[in-house]
Design a protein around this motif. Sequence first.
Motif, PDB file in Angstrom:
ATOM      1  N   THR A 388       0.717  -0.981  -0.176  1.00 59.85           N
ATOM      2  CA  THR A 388      -0.025   0.099  -0.074  1.00 59.85           C
ATOM      3  C   THR A 388       0.751   1.155  -0.010  1.00 59.85           C
ATOM      4  OG1 THR A 388      -0.211   0.178   2.381  1.00 59.85           O
ATOM      5  CG2 THR A 388      -1.675  -1.087   1.382  1.00 59.85           C
ATOM      6  N   ASN A 389       0.451   2.430   0.240  1.00 54.83           N
ATOM      7  CA  ASN A 389       1.117   3.592   0.356  1.00 54.83           C
ATOM      8  C   ASN A 389       1.921   3.829   1.575  1.00 54.83           C
ATOM      9  OD1 ASN A 389      -1.609   3.852   1.498  1.00 54.83           O
ATOM     10  ND2 ASN A 389      -0.952   5.970   2.144  1.00 54.83           N
ATOM     11  N   LEU A 390       1.751   2.716   2.623  1.00 55.41           N
ATOM     12  CA  LEU A 390       2.420   2.847   3.837  1.00 55.41           C
ATOM     13  C   LEU A 390       3.461   1.934   4.068  1.00 55.41           C
ATOM     14  CD1 LEU A 390      -0.733   3.062   6.358  1.00 55.41           C
ATOM     15  CD2 LEU A 390       0.864   5.031   5.372  1.00 55.41           C
ATOM     16  N   PRO A 391       4.617   2.174   3.974  1.00 58.99           N
ATOM     17  CA  PRO A 391       5.882   1.253   4.016  1.00 58.99           C
ATOM     18  C   PRO A 391       5.379  -0.100   5.096  1.00 58.99           C
ATOM     19  CG  PRO A 391       6.748   3.276   4.072  1.00 58.99           C
ATOM     20  CD  PRO A 391       5.106   3.603   4.227  1.00 58.99           C
ATOM     21  N   GLY A 392       5.801  -1.125   4.851  1.00 58.45           N
ATOM     22  CA  GLY A 392       5.581  -2.227   5.342  1.00 58.45           C
ATOM     23  C   GLY A 392       4.141  -2.838   5.661  1.00 58.45           C
ATOM     24  N   VAL A 393       3.390  -2.202   4.897  1.00 55.48           N
ATOM     25  CA  VAL A 393       1.764  -2.389   5.045  1.00 55.48           C
ATOM     26  C   VAL A 393       1.366  -2.942   3.663  1.00 55.48           C
ATOM     27  CG1 VAL A 393      -0.380  -1.666   5.481  1.00 55.48           C
ATOM     28  CG2 VAL A 393       1.350  -0.747   6.722  1.00 55.48           C
ATOM     29  N   PHE A 394       0.902  -4.344   3.635  1.00 59.72           N
ATOM     30  CA  PHE A 394       0.396  -5.071   2.613  1.00 59.72           C
ATOM     31  C   PHE A 394      -1.005  -5.209   2.677  1.00 59.72           C
ATOM     32  CE2 PHE A 394       4.854  -5.927   3.563  1.00 59.72           C
ATOM     33  CZ  PHE A 394       5.462  -5.923   2.321  1.00 59.72           C
ATOM     34  N   ALA A 395      -1.708  -5.406   1.254  1.00 62.27           N
ATOM     35  CA  ALA A 395      -3.174  -5.673   1.280  1.00 62.27           C
ATOM     36  C   ALA A 395      -3.473  -6.325   0.271  1.00 62.27           C
ATOM     37  CB  ALA A 395      -3.796  -4.243   1.403  1.00 62.27           C
ATOM     38  N   GLY A 396      -4.524  -7.234   0.318  1.00 54.32           N
ATOM     39  CA  GLY A 396      -4.997  -8.144  -0.483  1.00 54.32           C
ATOM     40  C   GLY A 396      -6.450  -8.499  -0.469  1.00 54.32           C
ATOM     41  N   GLY A 397      -7.044  -9.461  -1.108  1.00 50.78           N
ATOM     42  CA  GLY A 397      -8.608  -9.881  -1.060  1.00 50.78           C
ATOM     43  C   GLY A 397      -9.553  -9.004  -1.392  1.00 50.78           C
ATOM     44  N   ASP A 398     -10.922  -9.153  -1.103  1.00 50.40           N
ATOM     45  CA  ASP A 398     -11.887  -8.385  -1.730  1.00 50.40           C
ATOM     46  C   ASP A 398     -11.820  -6.811  -1.286  1.00 50.40           C
ATOM     47  OD1 ASP A 398     -12.800 -10.820  -2.543  1.00 50.40           O
ATOM     48  OD2 ASP A 398     -14.571 -10.789  -1.059  1.00 50.40           O
ATOM     49  N   ALA A 399     -11.028  -6.405  -0.382  1.00 48.10           N
ATOM     50  CA  ALA A 399     -10.933  -5.040  -0.122  1.00 48.10           C
ATOM     51  C   ALA A 399     -10.051  -4.222  -0.962  1.00 48.10           C
ATOM     52  CB  ALA A 399     -10.440  -4.754   1.335  1.00 48.10           C
ATOM     53  N   THR A 400      -9.352  -4.780  -1.881  1.00 48.24           N
ATOM     54  CA  THR A 400      -8.201  -4.162  -2.821  1.00 48.24           C
ATOM     55  C   THR A 400      -8.709  -3.888  -4.241  1.00 48.24           C
ATOM     56  OG1 THR A 400      -7.072  -6.016  -3.102  1.00 48.24           O
ATOM     57  CG2 THR A 400      -6.502  -4.753  -1.264  1.00 48.24           C
ATOM     58  N   ASN A 401      -8.069  -3.020  -4.970  1.00 45.43           N
ATOM     59  CA  ASN A 401      -8.074  -2.640  -6.295  1.00 45.43           C
ATOM     60  C   ASN A 401      -9.418  -3.106  -6.689  1.00 45.43           C
ATOM     61  OD1 ASN A 401      -5.458  -1.918  -5.967  1.00 45.43           O
ATOM     62  ND2 ASN A 401      -4.769  -4.143  -6.274  1.00 45.43           N
ATOM     63  N   LYS A 402      -9.636  -4.129  -7.546  1.00 43.46           N
ATOM     64  CA  LYS A 402     -11.010  -4.261  -8.464  1.00 43.46           C
ATOM     65  C   LYS A 402     -12.103  -4.628  -7.239  1.00 43.46           C
ATOM     66  CE  LYS A 402      -9.950  -8.983  -9.537  1.00 43.46           C
ATOM     67  NZ  LYS A 402      -9.564 -10.079 -10.634  1.00 43.46           N
ATOM     68  N   GLY A 403     -11.836  -5.009  -6.099  1.00 44.77           N
ATOM     69  CA  GLY A 403     -12.882  -5.357  -5.234  1.00 44.77           C
ATOM     70  C   GLY A 403     -13.289  -6.873  -5.194  1.00 44.77           C
ATOM     71  N   PRO A 404     -14.584  -7.105  -4.614  1.00 43.05           N
ATOM     72  CA  PRO A 404     -14.805  -8.345  -4.216  1.00 43.05           C
ATOM     73  C   PRO A 404     -14.734  -9.315  -5.600  1.00 43.05           C
ATOM     74  CG  PRO A 404     -16.551  -6.930  -3.560  1.00 43.05           C
ATOM     75  CD  PRO A 404     -15.629  -6.002  -4.257  1.00 43.05           C
ATOM     76  N   SER A 405     -14.524 -10.762  -5.119  1.00 47.25           N
ATOM     77  CA  SER A 405     -14.658 -11.731  -6.030  1.00 47.25           C
ATOM     78  C   SER A 405     -14.707 -12.992  -5.357  1.00 47.25           C
ATOM     79  CB  SER A 405     -13.152 -11.602  -6.875  1.00 47.25           C
ATOM     80  OG  SER A 405     -12.920 -12.635  -7.854  1.00 47.25           O
ATOM     81  N   ILE A 406     -14.411 -13.998  -6.083  1.00 46.93           N
ATOM     82  CA  ILE A 406     -14.523 -15.337  -5.296  1.00 46.93           C
ATOM     83  C   ILE A 406     -13.569 -15.700  -4.422  1.00 46.93           C
ATOM     84  CG2 ILE A 406     -16.050 -16.294  -7.127  1.00 46.93           C
ATOM     85  CD1 ILE A 406     -13.552 -17.667  -8.367  1.00 46.93           C
ATOM     86  N   ALA A 407     -13.868 -16.687  -3.233  1.00 51.00           N
ATOM     87  CA  ALA A 407     -13.057 -16.809  -2.336  1.00 51.00           C
ATOM     88  C   ALA A 407     -11.493 -17.221  -2.767  1.00 51.00           C
ATOM     89  CB  ALA A 407     -13.622 -17.960  -1.224  1.00 51.00           C
ATOM     90  N   ILE A 408     -11.674 -18.258  -3.669  1.00 53.28           N
ATOM     91  CA  ILE A 408     -10.443 -18.848  -4.162  1.00 53.28           C
ATOM     92  C   ILE A 408      -9.426 -17.718  -4.725  1.00 53.28           C
ATOM     93  CG2 ILE A 408     -11.254 -19.369  -6.623  1.00 53.28           C
ATOM     94  CD1 ILE A 408      -8.853 -21.631  -4.471  1.00 53.28           C
ATOM     95  N   GLU A 409     -10.078 -16.701  -5.232  1.00 52.48           N
ATOM     96  CA  GLU A 409      -9.261 -15.505  -5.869  1.00 52.48           C
ATOM     97  C   GLU A 409      -8.581 -14.962  -4.531  1.00 52.48           C
ATOM     98  OE1 GLU A 409      -9.389 -11.954  -8.912  1.00 52.48           O
ATOM     99  OE2 GLU A 409     -10.400 -13.884  -8.976  1.00 52.48           O
ATOM    100  N   ALA A 410      -9.266 -14.593  -3.486  1.00 52.62           N
ATOM    101  CA  ALA A 410      -8.819 -14.155  -2.159  1.00 52.62           C
ATOM    102  C   ALA A 410      -7.619 -15.021  -1.714  1.00 52.62           C
ATOM    103  CB  ALA A 410      -9.703 -13.621  -1.288  1.00 52.62           C
ATOM    104  N   ILE A 411      -7.743 -16.253  -1.749  1.00 50.75           N
ATOM    105  CA  ILE A 411      -6.892 -17.105  -1.217  1.00 50.75           C
ATOM    106  C   ILE A 411      -5.666 -17.047  -2.069  1.00 50.75           C
ATOM    107  CG2 ILE A 411      -6.395 -19.749  -1.174  1.00 50.75           C
ATOM    108  CD1 ILE A 411      -9.356 -20.111   0.086  1.00 50.75           C
ATOM    109  N   GLY A 412      -5.799 -16.936  -3.420  1.00 44.88           N
ATOM    110  CA  GLY A 412      -4.509 -17.040  -4.032  1.00 44.88           C
ATOM    111  C   GLY A 412      -3.723 -15.733  -4.034  1.00 44.88           C
ATOM    112  N   GLU A 413      -4.512 -14.526  -3.693  1.00 46.26           N
ATOM    113  CA  GLU A 413      -3.659 -13.521  -3.399  1.00 46.26           C
ATOM    114  C   GLU A 413      -3.157 -13.500  -2.043  1.00 46.26           C
ATOM    115  OE1 GLU A 413      -5.867  -9.745  -3.684  1.00 46.26           O
ATOM    116  OE2 GLU A 413      -5.965  -9.842  -5.615  1.00 46.26           O
ATOM    117  N   GLY A 414      -3.919 -14.137  -1.164  1.00 49.53           N
ATOM    118  CA  GLY A 414      -3.395 -14.360   0.174  1.00 49.53           C
ATOM    119  C   GLY A 414      -1.810 -15.194   0.143  1.00 49.53           C
ATOM    120  N   LYS A 415      -1.796 -16.191  -0.767  1.00 50.87           N
ATOM    121  CA  LYS A 415      -0.753 -16.910  -0.615  1.00 50.87           C
ATOM    122  C   LYS A 415       0.556 -16.079  -1.573  1.00 50.87           C
ATOM    123  CE  LYS A 415       2.365 -20.312  -1.466  1.00 50.87           C
ATOM    124  NZ  LYS A 415       2.262 -21.404  -2.474  1.00 50.87           N
TER     125      LYS A 415
END
Length: 443
Positions: A388-415
């Motif tokens: 993200t814009n904050l050093p050391g702070v990462f983000a993923g899943g439904d809350a980011t960029n293009k928004g909500p998707s299926i669970a397996i996509e959030a899992i893939g981003e988490g990995k």
Amino acid sequence: TDTPRVRGSRKIALELLLSDHVGDCRPPCVRACPAKTDCQGYVGLIANGEYKEAVKLIKEQLPLPASIGRVCPHPCEEACRRQMVEEPISIMWLKRFVADIDLRDKEEFIPEIKPATGKRVAVIGGGPSGLTTAYYLAKEGHQVVIYESMPKLGGMLRYGIPQYRLPKEVLDQEIAIIEKMGVKMITNIRIGKDVQLSHLRETFDAVYTSIGAWNSTKLNCPGEELEGVIGGIEFLTKFATNQPINVGGRIAVVGGGNTAMDACRTAIRLGAKEVFNLYRRTKTEMPAEDVEIKEAEEEGITFKFLVSPIEIIGEDGKVKKVRLQKMQLGEPDARGRRSPVPIEGEEEILEVDCVISAIGQSVNIEGLEELELTRRGTIHADENSFLTNLPGVFAGGDATNKGPSIAIEAIGEGKRASQVICRYLEGELIPHKEPYYVTNDDL
């Protein structure tokens, strides 16, 4: 073996093979899976009765196979080449089958944990993406703490998917395995209220934000403030947490996705006499899974297609009716779907006691205002480094960029995020890079 006729036959056979060759020899099912699970590999192991090895292979990419094996819309099966012969391999059900066997085993599979690194990572949000990141970071020897605002972990798998689709006992078992790996889980803690993001940044070596999308999109029509109008996510969350819900006898659910189907079928289970699903396109365009639509029909849901609510009419502050604009399909939109167009002068009034809006989800950023947002109101995170814009702070899943998707996509981003965070903890930031495959487009 070396005659003109045999050589000609071989040439024809090779041409036939190449005519339908998609590129590098990675199965289409693996390419289609957002988490890149080795579908071909574990299906083969299951076929040979090597169930434990299959679970180990699955968990190289996916830590929640029993849960995902029940709710995933299985893009892998849509890509399965077996359907060219008969029908796709039941990849999702096979995943569930072998994962359930493992959960019933006295010695369920837990991956080998590397020696402790002394590095600490905070994960904000215990949904699919947060749990996945925690799983793989813990596996690498890092100390992980998950901060969850709800009473239990699981995110939308727990609070957005009804019990009849995903028994929470199964989800609890899979979360317990992650806890056994040394992940600390703190519930009923809201970042920005109970703990500040600045404190996490000072206390931990890295922070991963995976807060999900918990707000339902508004209908944006008059009468939306009336008693009896509720968002689909709020409705399902109340049901999951045993909060009182007075829906009445006639319910209208707006939307055509899986959340809308879940809301329709949950309303039936709450005792509604009539449930109407209102969708502005036709059944063909519905994004919900075919099996969800079919089962909703079998349970008595009335589908009304090519209608869109334009006003919710109340009486004494409560929902009484919904006024519907009749639609017709026009030209395809940017995604290739035909856009619904109002038919001038054609409307319909439907008497209802409750209106449930299930047309989309948005992010509640309260408590994390320091994070830069996209124009859509989601957290802006680099798609390859997850920073993200904050050093050391990462983000993923439904809350980011293009928004909500299926669970397996959030899992893939988490990995993938966990891999980047591991390198960051080692002192270098190396963004994730998708492997290069030659495809027919490149030939």
